[in-house]
Write an enzyme that holds these catalytic residues in place. Structure first.
Site, PDB file in Angstrom:
ATOM      1  N   GLY A 161     -12.005  55.963  19.755  1.00 30.21           N
ATOM      2  CA  GLY A 161     -12.625  56.228  18.460  1.00 30.21           C
ATOM      3  C   GLY A 161     -11.612  56.171  17.341  1.00 30.21           C
ATOM      4  O   GLY A 161     -10.423  55.932  17.565  1.00 30.21           O
ATOM      5  N   LYS A 197     -11.394  45.656  18.341  1.00 30.55           N
ATOM      6  CA  LYS A 197     -11.015  46.062  16.976  1.00 30.55           C
ATOM      7  C   LYS A 197      -9.533  45.837  16.704  1.00 30.55           C
ATOM      8  O   LYS A 197      -9.137  45.595  15.554  1.00 30.55           O
ATOM      9  CB  LYS A 197     -11.429  47.516  16.725  1.00 30.55           C
ATOM     10  CG  LYS A 197     -10.750  48.559  17.618  1.00 30.55           C
ATOM     11  CD  LYS A 197      -9.486  49.136  17.022  1.00 30.55           C
ATOM     12  CE  LYS A 197      -8.825  50.102  17.974  1.00 30.55           C
ATOM     13  NZ  LYS A 197      -7.575  50.681  17.410  1.00 30.55           N
ATOM     14  N   THR A 231      -9.147  51.096  11.747  1.00 28.49           N
ATOM     15  CA  THR A 231      -8.015  50.250  12.118  1.00 28.49           C
ATOM     16  C   THR A 231      -7.848  49.073  11.163  1.00 28.49           C
ATOM     17  O   THR A 231      -6.731  48.593  10.958  1.00 28.49           O
ATOM     18  CB  THR A 231      -8.197  49.730  13.562  1.00 28.49           C
ATOM     19  OG1 THR A 231      -8.481  50.827  14.415  1.00 28.49           O
ATOM     20  CG2 THR A 231      -6.940  49.054  14.057  1.00 28.49           C
ATOM     21  N   SER A 237      -2.210  51.544  10.880  1.00 28.85           N
ATOM     22  CA  SER A 237      -2.568  50.813  12.095  1.00 28.85           C
ATOM     23  C   SER A 237      -1.471  49.808  12.422  1.00 28.85           C
ATOM     24  O   SER A 237      -1.099  48.969  11.592  1.00 28.85           O
ATOM     25  CB  SER A 237      -3.890  50.078  11.883  1.00 28.85           C
ATOM     26  OG  SER A 237      -4.037  49.032  12.816  1.00 28.85           O
ATOM     27  N   ARG A 238      -0.955  49.869  13.650  1.00 29.64           N
ATOM     28  CA  ARG A 238       0.086  48.917  14.055  1.00 29.64           C
ATOM     29  C   ARG A 238      -0.442  47.490  14.014  1.00 29.64           C
ATOM     30  O   ARG A 238       0.290  46.555  13.701  1.00 29.64           O
ATOM     31  CB  ARG A 238       0.576  49.254  15.470  1.00 29.64           C
ATOM     32  CG  ARG A 238       1.296  50.581  15.584  1.00 29.64           C
ATOM     33  CD  ARG A 238       1.923  50.753  16.952  1.00 29.64           C
ATOM     34  NE  ARG A 238       0.920  50.774  18.011  1.00 29.64           N
ATOM     35  CZ  ARG A 238       0.329  51.874  18.461  1.00 29.64           C
ATOM     36  NH1 ARG A 238       0.633  53.033  17.926  1.00 29.64           N
ATOM     37  NH2 ARG A 238      -0.551  51.812  19.446  1.00 29.64           N
TER      38      ARG A 238
END
Length: 334
Positions: free
Chosen positions: A137, A192, A249, A255-256
């Site tokens: 999530g 995602k 994301t 977010s990486r």
């Protein structure tokens, strides 16, 4: 209802450490396995993970170890090692009777490159006698570690065990919602990451927020199409583990995966981007597997395919944009 008190967390990266902290905050006993001795010493001696989550103060209830097999005495396990290392790590626990019937919650998001399998498949092949579950999530590690409000999906085919896990992992600011659709929860988490790279590239190229929003919307359509083809419940992907995780994301440089896309869009090389990181960017590994899976299932996933081609060097970003914009016009359907 039975609850689980003693948890083992496999993997002391940022996410594993954050989950250990959330469990400890919720009153659970936590043993955290780390590969690096530096992590073990830092957590046990100073209550901080200097290597992966230096900005979060950890509960003294968290005990770190390098002895993976010591976790088999726990009531339940959380597997939080990167997807590409999950099989090798779980293989070390093969044949241990103490794990039989216990839940193992998969918290890593990705597709295994060598087999094109999701983590639940890997778990069933390595530890066939455990009960698989998935936690996924919209959740940044630092937010969870600091006790900021977070909601996630916890999927388990055994509803009673799922309900017990929900009660056990919940904390004052960490709210899990129950699902029985394990595969659906995994699909959302894997897809995602790839779409976040695409969103990052769009913003890195300064193509605007309108294009960014279009990638999120059409990317969600790709996610849902794949889910339907693989037999998951489409409603699962409209929830926290699908759309919720996708929005987070794809919308933050924390977010990486999105930050990787941003750097690519600004002209940096993939080798330089990954070489400067001590954490895994799962979308890079998942993209080629996702493209192959979509081709095999005859599922239309043009954004994901273009990301895979860019990462492999088969297409440059400018040509990728032309490819997407020159596709045949069609009705807007999921």
């Amino acid at each position: 209802m039975t609850e689980y008190q003693n948890f083992g967390v496999i993997g002391a990266g940022a996410w594993g450490t954050a989950l250990a902290q959330s469990l400890a905050t919720g009153g659970r006993d936590v043993t955290l396995w780390a590969f690096e001795k530096e992590c073990v010493d830092s957590i046990n001696d100073e209550n901080v993970n200097k290597l992966y989550l230096p900005d979060a103060r950890l509960s003294p209830k968290i005990k770190a170890t390098q002895d993976l097999k010591s976790l088999t005495d726990c009531d339940a396990l959380l597997s939080v090692v990167p997807a590409q290392h999950t099989r090798r790590t779980l293989d070390e626990l093969k044949g241990i009777d103490a794990l039989s019937g216990k839940p193992v919650v998969l918290c890593s998001k990705g597709i295994e490159i060598s087999t094109r399998e999701f983590m639940s498949d890997v778990l069933r092949e390595t530890l066939p006698n455990v009960v698989p579950a998935v936690l996924s999530g919209p959740s940044f590690a630092i937010d969870v570690a600091k006790g900021l409000p977070t909601a996630v999906t916890l999927a388990c085919e055994d509803k009673k065990i799922g309900e017990a896990l929900i009660e056990s992992v919940a904390a004052p600011t960490f709210r899990p919602y129950l699902s029985t659709d394990v595969l659906g929860a995994e699909i959302g988490g894997a897809v995602k990451n790839v779409l976040a790279i695409a969103c990052g590239m769009v913003l890195g190229m300064e193509l605007g927020r309108s294009a960014h929003a279009a990638i999120i919307a059409r990317g969600f359509a790709e996610m849902r199409r794949l889910g339907v083809a693989l037999g998951c419940e489409p409603e699962t992907l409209t929830g926290l583990c699908g759309l919720g995780d996708l929005v987070l994301t794809c919308s933050s440089e924390q977010s990486r995966n999105m930050s990787c896309g941003l750097a690519l869009g600004r002209g940096e090389s993939l080798d330089d981007i990954l070489g400067a990181r001590n954490s895994v960017t799962e979308g890079v590994a998942s993209a080629p597997a996702l493209k192959e899976m979509a081709t095999k299932l005859n599922v239309d996933m043009p954004i994901s395919a273009v990301v895979a081609d860019i990462l492999s060097g088969d297409m440059d970003i400018q040509n990728a944009l032309i490819t997407l914009l020159s596709r045949v016009h069609k009705t807007e359907v999921l």
